[in-house]
Design an enzyme around this catalytic site. Sequence first.
Site, mmCIF file in Angstrom:
data_model
loop_
_atom_site.group_PDB
_atom_site.id
_atom_site.type_symbol
_atom_site.label_atom_id
_atom_site.label_comp_id
_atom_site.label_asym_id
_atom_site.label_seq_id
_atom_site.Cartn_x
_atom_site.Cartn_y
_atom_site.Cartn_z
ATOM 1 N N HIS A 243 -2.447 20.356 43.093
ATOM 2 C CA HIS A 243 -2.478 21.511 42.186
ATOM 3 C C HIS A 243 -1.700 22.652 42.854
ATOM 4 O O HIS A 243 -1.530 22.662 44.075
ATOM 5 C CB HIS A 243 -3.894 22.054 42.003
ATOM 6 C CG HIS A 243 -4.899 21.102 41.444
ATOM 7 N ND1 HIS A 243 -4.794 20.521 40.204
ATOM 8 C CD2 HIS A 243 -6.090 20.674 41.937
ATOM 9 C CE1 HIS A 243 -5.862 19.780 39.973
ATOM 10 N NE2 HIS A 243 -6.663 19.841 41.014
ATOM 11 N N CYS B 232 -12.219 20.973 43.458
ATOM 12 C CA CYS B 232 -11.053 21.151 44.332
ATOM 13 C C CYS B 232 -10.394 22.512 44.107
ATOM 14 O O CYS B 232 -10.075 23.223 45.057
ATOM 15 C CB CYS B 232 -10.054 20.021 44.072
ATOM 16 S SG CYS B 232 -9.775 19.684 42.322
HETATM 17 P P1 NAD Z 1 -13.753 8.278 40.501
HETATM 18 O O1 NAD Z 1 -13.721 7.815 39.099
HETATM 19 O O2 NAD Z 1 -12.575 8.069 41.378
HETATM 20 O O3 NAD Z 1 -15.017 7.658 41.249
HETATM 21 C C1 NAD Z 1 -16.293 7.641 40.700
HETATM 22 C C2 NAD Z 1 -17.037 6.421 41.212
HETATM 23 O O4 NAD Z 1 -18.382 6.440 40.715
HETATM 24 C C3 NAD Z 1 -16.421 5.103 40.753
HETATM 25 O O5 NAD Z 1 -16.389 4.220 41.846
HETATM 26 C C4 NAD Z 1 -17.385 4.622 39.671
HETATM 27 O O6 NAD Z 1 -17.411 3.222 39.582
HETATM 28 C C5 NAD Z 1 -18.700 5.166 40.199
HETATM 29 N N1 NAD Z 1 -19.757 5.293 39.162
HETATM 30 C C6 NAD Z 1 -19.638 5.193 37.815
HETATM 31 N N2 NAD Z 1 -20.854 5.332 37.245
HETATM 32 C C7 NAD Z 1 -21.749 5.525 38.238
HETATM 33 C C8 NAD Z 1 -23.155 5.721 38.275
HETATM 34 N N3 NAD Z 1 -23.891 5.742 37.149
HETATM 35 N N4 NAD Z 1 -23.752 5.900 39.485
HETATM 36 C C9 NAD Z 1 -23.034 5.874 40.619
HETATM 37 N N5 NAD Z 1 -21.688 5.680 40.626
HETATM 38 C C10 NAD Z 1 -21.066 5.509 39.460
HETATM 39 O O7 NAD Z 1 -14.124 9.830 40.412
HETATM 40 P P2 NAD Z 1 -13.781 10.955 41.498
HETATM 41 O O8 NAD Z 1 -12.400 11.460 41.242
HETATM 42 O O9 NAD Z 1 -14.149 10.477 42.840
HETATM 43 O O10 NAD Z 1 -14.761 12.112 41.022
HETATM 44 C C11 NAD Z 1 -16.129 12.149 41.412
HETATM 45 C C12 NAD Z 1 -16.630 13.575 41.258
HETATM 46 O O11 NAD Z 1 -15.877 14.418 42.128
HETATM 47 C C13 NAD Z 1 -16.476 14.186 39.859
HETATM 48 O O12 NAD Z 1 -17.531 15.101 39.656
HETATM 49 C C14 NAD Z 1 -15.161 14.944 39.969
HETATM 50 O O13 NAD Z 1 -15.052 15.991 39.028
HETATM 51 C C15 NAD Z 1 -15.273 15.469 41.392
HETATM 52 N N6 NAD Z 1 -13.993 15.810 42.015
HETATM 53 C C16 NAD Z 1 -12.896 15.013 41.857
HETATM 54 C C17 NAD Z 1 -11.702 15.378 42.458
HETATM 55 C C18 NAD Z 1 -10.460 14.558 42.296
HETATM 56 O O14 NAD Z 1 -9.363 15.096 42.382
HETATM 57 N N7 NAD Z 1 -10.537 13.272 42.100
HETATM 58 C C19 NAD Z 1 -11.645 16.535 43.242
HETATM 59 C C20 NAD Z 1 -12.802 17.298 43.438
HETATM 60 C C21 NAD Z 1 -13.975 16.928 42.811
#
Ligand code: NAD
Length: 340
Positions: free
Chosen positions: A223, A141
């Site tokens: 942010h 992000c």
């Molecule tokens: P999150 O924890 O909200 O969601 C992750 C999901 O993946 C959950 O539903 C979890 O149960 C599932 N999961 C767990 N283990 C798994 C596996 N082995 N295989 C498939 N699914 C699995 O996380 P998020 O915030 O959505 O983040 C996901 C990615 O996006 C990360 O790389 C994070 O750094 C990136 N990201 C997050 C944000 C943010 O602000 N939340 C912003 C940009 C990028």
Amino acid sequence: MAKVLINGYGSIGKRVADAVSKQKDMEVIGVTKTKPDFEAKMAVDKGYKLYAAIPERKSLFEEKGVDIEGTIFDVIEDADIVVDCAPGGIGKENLENIYKKYNVKAILQGGEKAQYVEDNFNALWSYDRCYGKDYIRTVSCNTTGLCRTLYAINSATDIVKARVVLIRRGADPNDAKRGPINAIVPNPPTIPSHHGPDVCSVVPELEGKIITSAVIVPTTLMHMHSLMVETTGTTKDDIIDAIEKTPRIFTVSAEDGLNSTATIIEFARDLGRVRYDLNEIAIWKESINVVDNEVFLMQAVHQESDVIPENVDCIRAMLQMEDDNMKSIEMTNKAMGLMK
Ligand code: NAD
């Protein structure tokens, strides 16, 4: 119709699923979850086909009476591309253990390291480089927000060097595990922070020219970035003009009451945005200044949603569905109802 599988239906995954569903040229063939929680139930209610991300956990869904179609291995061969939205670090394991084995294209998210993939995606800067590739990461992000604004500045002048201070949200609104709640934490405590190199994974031209530092503060909404960008020469009007011409960034005015991340999020709520998502980067108009060829500005980044349209464009690039990045951006924006 491109067939898209979402692996990991969390904060990012559910938003990518909804954004893909809105496009005319792609469809969601399934979403995966690791546990039968409220998100899993809501995914089924919304009409998504649900699969267990971890095969041994399939019975958990059945025990809870959540409609499950099977495991990821029952659907992966039908997918043209997987958007991996698993927690940071797990995407790399999925890449090695699943996507490469099944020979399916995959997008990883910003929580993974840049070097695990063939290239790093931002629709403005690296669409062409990622065109037709198999394994790509859409950057985080913060990096997405910086890439968009630096693109605007770069379209008005040449960047000599960039200095950025990032004020990062402590946790997402749904996160009860993280903090701080009573401190400002230099994170990472080292300068430069990893954000500058991450921008260079998308814009190699900025190698050696960008230094970032970051602190985490007790807020969940957005942010904030403070940019200081030395250029070969430009004016405030040219920068405002460049921002107006660049997709997915726009100016807000403190004078209008948009004087904090709180009111910017209220603005997104009043726009009727689902989950109050603001996929566009908001730049404070009053903060834009040019002193001795150095551009100053402050911007707000909605961490949960700015990367979502990027994932959609990344699908189009990797599957060679549209060779003009600006056309893909336009299609995505229109379908998602973005301002520009
Ligand atoms: P999150 O924890 O909200 O969601 C992750 C999901 O993946 C959950 O539903 C979890 O149960 C599932 N999961 C767990 N283990 C798994 C596996 N082995 N295989 C498939 N699914 C699995 O996380 P998020 O915030 O959505 O983040 C996901 C990615 O996006 C990360 O790389 C994070 O750094 C990136 N990201 C997050 C944000 C943010 O602000 N939340 C912003 C940009 C990028």
